[in-house]
Design a protein around this motif. Sequence first.
Motif, PDB file in Angstrom:
ATOM      1  N   ASP A 138       0.848  -1.187   0.000  1.00  0.00           N
ATOM      2  CA  ASP A 138       0.000   0.000   0.000  1.00  0.00           C
ATOM      3  C   ASP A 138       0.887   1.243   0.000  1.00  0.00           C
ATOM      4  O   ASP A 138       2.005   1.234   0.537  1.00  0.00           O
ATOM      5  CB  ASP A 138      -0.904   0.028   1.237  1.00  0.00           C
ATOM      6  CG  ASP A 138      -1.950  -1.078   1.226  1.00  0.00           C
ATOM      7  OD1 ASP A 138      -2.331  -1.513   0.119  1.00  0.00           O
ATOM      8  OD2 ASP A 138      -2.376  -1.503   2.310  1.00  0.00           O
ATOM      9  N   ALA A 139       0.383   2.324  -0.598  1.00  0.00           N
ATOM     10  CA  ALA A 139       1.115   3.589  -0.615  1.00  0.00           C
ATOM     11  C   ALA A 139       0.118   4.730  -0.717  1.00  0.00           C
ATOM     12  O   ALA A 139      -1.057   4.528  -1.041  1.00  0.00           O
ATOM     13  CB  ALA A 139       2.088   3.626  -1.797  1.00  0.00           C
ATOM     14  N   ASP A 140       0.594   5.927  -0.442  1.00  0.00           N
ATOM     15  CA  ASP A 140      -0.235   7.112  -0.679  1.00  0.00           C
ATOM     16  C   ASP A 140      -0.178   7.519  -2.150  1.00  0.00           C
ATOM     17  O   ASP A 140      -1.192   7.872  -2.750  1.00  0.00           O
ATOM     18  CB  ASP A 140       0.236   8.263   0.210  1.00  0.00           C
ATOM     19  CG  ASP A 140       0.060   7.967   1.687  1.00  0.00           C
ATOM     20  OD1 ASP A 140      -1.032   7.517   2.083  1.00  0.00           O
ATOM     21  OD2 ASP A 140       1.026   8.159   2.451  1.00  0.00           O
ATOM     22  N   VAL A 141       1.048   7.474  -2.721  1.00  0.00           N
ATOM     23  CA  VAL A 141       1.246   7.833  -4.130  1.00  0.00           C
ATOM     24  C   VAL A 141       2.148   6.774  -4.765  1.00  0.00           C
ATOM     25  O   VAL A 141       3.235   6.500  -4.247  1.00  0.00           O
ATOM     26  CB  VAL A 141       1.887   9.221  -4.291  1.00  0.00           C
ATOM     27  CG1 VAL A 141       2.060   9.569  -5.772  1.00  0.00           C
ATOM     28  CG2 VAL A 141       1.061  10.296  -3.588  1.00  0.00           C
ATOM     29  N   ALA A 142       1.715   6.196  -5.872  1.00  0.00           N
ATOM     30  CA  ALA A 142       2.528   5.264  -6.644  1.00  0.00           C
ATOM     31  C   ALA A 142       2.881   5.927  -7.968  1.00  0.00           C
ATOM     32  O   ALA A 142       1.986   6.335  -8.718  1.00  0.00           O
ATOM     33  CB  ALA A 142       1.782   3.953  -6.891  1.00  0.00           C
ATOM     34  N   ILE A 143       4.166   6.048  -8.246  1.00  0.00           N
ATOM     35  CA  ILE A 143       4.647   6.716  -9.454  1.00  0.00           C
ATOM     36  C   ILE A 143       5.241   5.663 -10.377  1.00  0.00           C
ATOM     37  O   ILE A 143       6.170   4.943  -9.994  1.00  0.00           O
ATOM     38  CB  ILE A 143       5.705   7.784  -9.109  1.00  0.00           C
ATOM     39  CG1 ILE A 143       5.094   8.859  -8.204  1.00  0.00           C
ATOM     40  CG2 ILE A 143       6.285   8.400 -10.374  1.00  0.00           C
ATOM     41  CD1 ILE A 143       6.101   9.846  -7.646  1.00  0.00           C
ATOM     42  N   VAL A 144       4.713   5.567 -11.582  1.00  0.00           N
ATOM     43  CA  VAL A 144       5.175   4.585 -12.558  1.00  0.00           C
ATOM     44  C   VAL A 144       6.137   5.283 -13.515  1.00  0.00           C
ATOM     45  O   VAL A 144       5.722   6.103 -14.338  1.00  0.00           O
ATOM     46  CB  VAL A 144       3.995   3.964 -13.321  1.00  0.00           C
ATOM     47  CG1 VAL A 144       4.503   2.887 -14.282  1.00  0.00           C
ATOM     48  CG2 VAL A 144       2.981   3.372 -12.351  1.00  0.00           C
ATOM     49  N   GLY A 145       7.417   4.978 -13.386  1.00  0.00           N
ATOM     50  CA  GLY A 145       8.440   5.601 -14.225  1.00  0.00           C
ATOM     51  C   GLY A 145       9.517   6.249 -13.383  1.00  0.00           C
ATOM     52  O   GLY A 145       9.232   7.179 -12.620  1.00  0.00           O
ATOM     53  N   GLY A 146      10.758   5.753 -13.540  1.00  0.00           N
ATOM     54  CA  GLY A 146      11.869   6.284 -12.752  1.00  0.00           C
ATOM     55  C   GLY A 146      12.767   7.218 -13.535  1.00  0.00           C
ATOM     56  O   GLY A 146      14.000   7.187 -13.381  1.00  0.00           O
ATOM     57  N   GLY A 147      12.173   8.054 -14.375  1.00  0.00           N
ATOM     58  CA  GLY A 147      12.918   9.089 -15.080  1.00  0.00           C
ATOM     59  C   GLY A 147      12.720  10.432 -14.404  1.00  0.00           C
ATOM     60  O   GLY A 147      12.278  10.526 -13.253  1.00  0.00           O
ATOM     61  N   TYR A 148      13.036  11.510 -15.146  1.00  0.00           N
ATOM     62  CA  TYR A 148      12.939  12.851 -14.553  1.00  0.00           C
ATOM     63  C   TYR A 148      11.545  13.149 -14.013  1.00  0.00           C
ATOM     64  O   TYR A 148      11.391  13.639 -12.899  1.00  0.00           O
ATOM     65  CB  TYR A 148      13.276  13.919 -15.599  1.00  0.00           C
ATOM     66  CG  TYR A 148      14.710  13.985 -16.047  1.00  0.00           C
ATOM     67  CD1 TYR A 148      15.759  13.737 -15.178  1.00  0.00           C
ATOM     68  CD2 TYR A 148      15.018  14.319 -17.360  1.00  0.00           C
ATOM     69  CE1 TYR A 148      17.065  13.815 -15.611  1.00  0.00           C
ATOM     70  CE2 TYR A 148      16.326  14.400 -17.799  1.00  0.00           C
ATOM     71  CZ  TYR A 148      17.356  14.148 -16.925  1.00  0.00           C
ATOM     72  OH  TYR A 148      18.645  14.228 -17.359  1.00  0.00           O
ATOM     73  N   THR A 149      10.508  12.880 -14.800  1.00  0.00           N
ATOM     74  CA  THR A 149       9.155  13.254 -14.380  1.00  0.00           C
ATOM     75  C   THR A 149       8.780  12.570 -13.077  1.00  0.00           C
ATOM     76  O   THR A 149       8.309  13.213 -12.126  1.00  0.00           O
ATOM     77  CB  THR A 149       8.136  12.912 -15.474  1.00  0.00           C
ATOM     78  OG1 THR A 149       8.470  13.621 -16.675  1.00  0.00           O
ATOM     79  CG2 THR A 149       6.729  13.291 -15.044  1.00  0.00           C
TER      80      THR A 149
END
Length: 416
Positions: free
Chosen positions: A22-33
Motif C-alpha cells: 500500500d502507498a499514498d502515491v505510486a509513481i510509474v516511471g523512474g525518469g525525470y518526471t
Amino acid sequence: MSFWLDSLGPIGKRPALPGDRDADVAIVGGGYTGLWTAYHLAKARPGLRVVVLEAEYCGFGASGRNGGWASGLFPVSEQKLTRKYGAPAAAAMRAALEGAVDEVGRTAAAEGIDCDYAKGGVISLIRTPGQLRRGRGQAGFLDADAARAVCDATGVLGGLYSAHCAALHPAKLVRGLAETVERLGVTVHEGTRALRIASGEVVTDHGTIRAGTVVRALEAYTARLPGHHRDLAPIYSLMIATEPLPPEVWERIGLRRRETFTDERRMIIYGQRTADDRLAFGGRGAPYHFGSRVRPDFDRVPAVFGKLRHTLGELFGIEVPVAYRWGGPLGIPRDWMPSVGLRDGLAWAGGYVGDGVAASNLAGRTLADLILGRESELTGLPWVDHRSRRWEPEPVRWLGINGGLRGTALLDALDR
C-alpha cells in the motif's frame, strides 16, 4: 548504453517490489518526471508514502540518454498558445519554463548533485539565405560576426540566441535525483514493470501497489501500456559523442560557456560541449515503427549515425572521432502539446517532444501541487489538464509520421 550512462560506470539495480503493498502515491516511471514528482512530494509532505516503480533502472529511458539541454523551449509556439488560451496564460507558460531552467540548477546544487550544469544559453545557427530571411527580426537575432563569436561553424550567416538553456550531464542528474529521493524517504523499486494502471492501483510483474494516487510518468514507453498505445507516438532520436577534442579545436569552435547549439534546419539537430570537452550531438530522422513498437534494436540505425557524423563534420569542418553511438524513443502527442493533469486518482505528465529536461521539473512541481490539493500559479498553466487527441490507428499513423519525416528532409534539401 549512452555515453552519459557509460561514464558513470556499472549501474546496479535497486530491489524489485517484494509483493503487494500500500502507498499514498505510486509513481510509474523512474525518469525525470517521476523523480521530480517524488522529490517535491517528499519535500512538501514528509512522511507521505511515495513509491517509484521502474521497469529497468532509473535513467534507463530518455532521462539517461538525452542531449543534456535544460531549456525553456516548448514545442507549441507562444503565438498558438496565445490564440487558444490568451496572452497572459501564454506568457505565464513561457516564464514558468524559463524559470525551470534555473530551478534545475538550484536544486542540483542544493542537493549536492554534480551534473555539470552550465547555463550558457543556446544558439541556433543560420546557415542558408532562406533561414536568414526567416530569422531576421526574431528575438535574439545575431549577425554573422556575433554568431561566429559564440559558435564558429561553417557558413554562418547569423544566429538566434536565448539565455534560457543550460548544458548538463543528464545521467548524473537522474541518478542523483534517485539517490536524493531515497534519502528523503521515497521507496524506489527497479526491475519492476507495470503491466496495468488504474485508479487506485498499479499491477506489476512483482505484485500490486494500492495507492490513493497513481502517476503515469512513462513518456515514450506509455505506448506499451494496455489502452495507451495511441496516446503518445514513440519517435526515435539518435546521438553520437566524440572523443575529447584538443584545445586548439575548441579555440576555433568556441562554445566557451558551454552554450548548447543547433541550427535553423527543420529536421531537428542538437549538440553540446561536454564538461570533458567532447561534442555530444544528436538528431531526428530515424523511422517511426509500425504499431508504436519500442525495441532495443531500434536504438541503433547505422545510416542515421552516419548522417549525424557527416552533419557534425560539415558543421565544424572537422574529422569526427566518434566514440559513442546510442539512441532511443521520445514521446510525441498528436498535437505536440505536453500536458500535466490529475483526474479520478490518476495523474500524468509528459509528451515533451524532446524538450523534457527542464519541463519535467516544472511538471513534477505541478503534479505535487495537484496531488496535495494546493492551488498555485503552476496549477493554472495552460498545459494543466490538457488532453491531446489520440493518434490515428495504423496504418494511417505509420504513413503520416514517416511521410512527415521525409517531407521535413525534403524541405531542408530545397532550402539548401
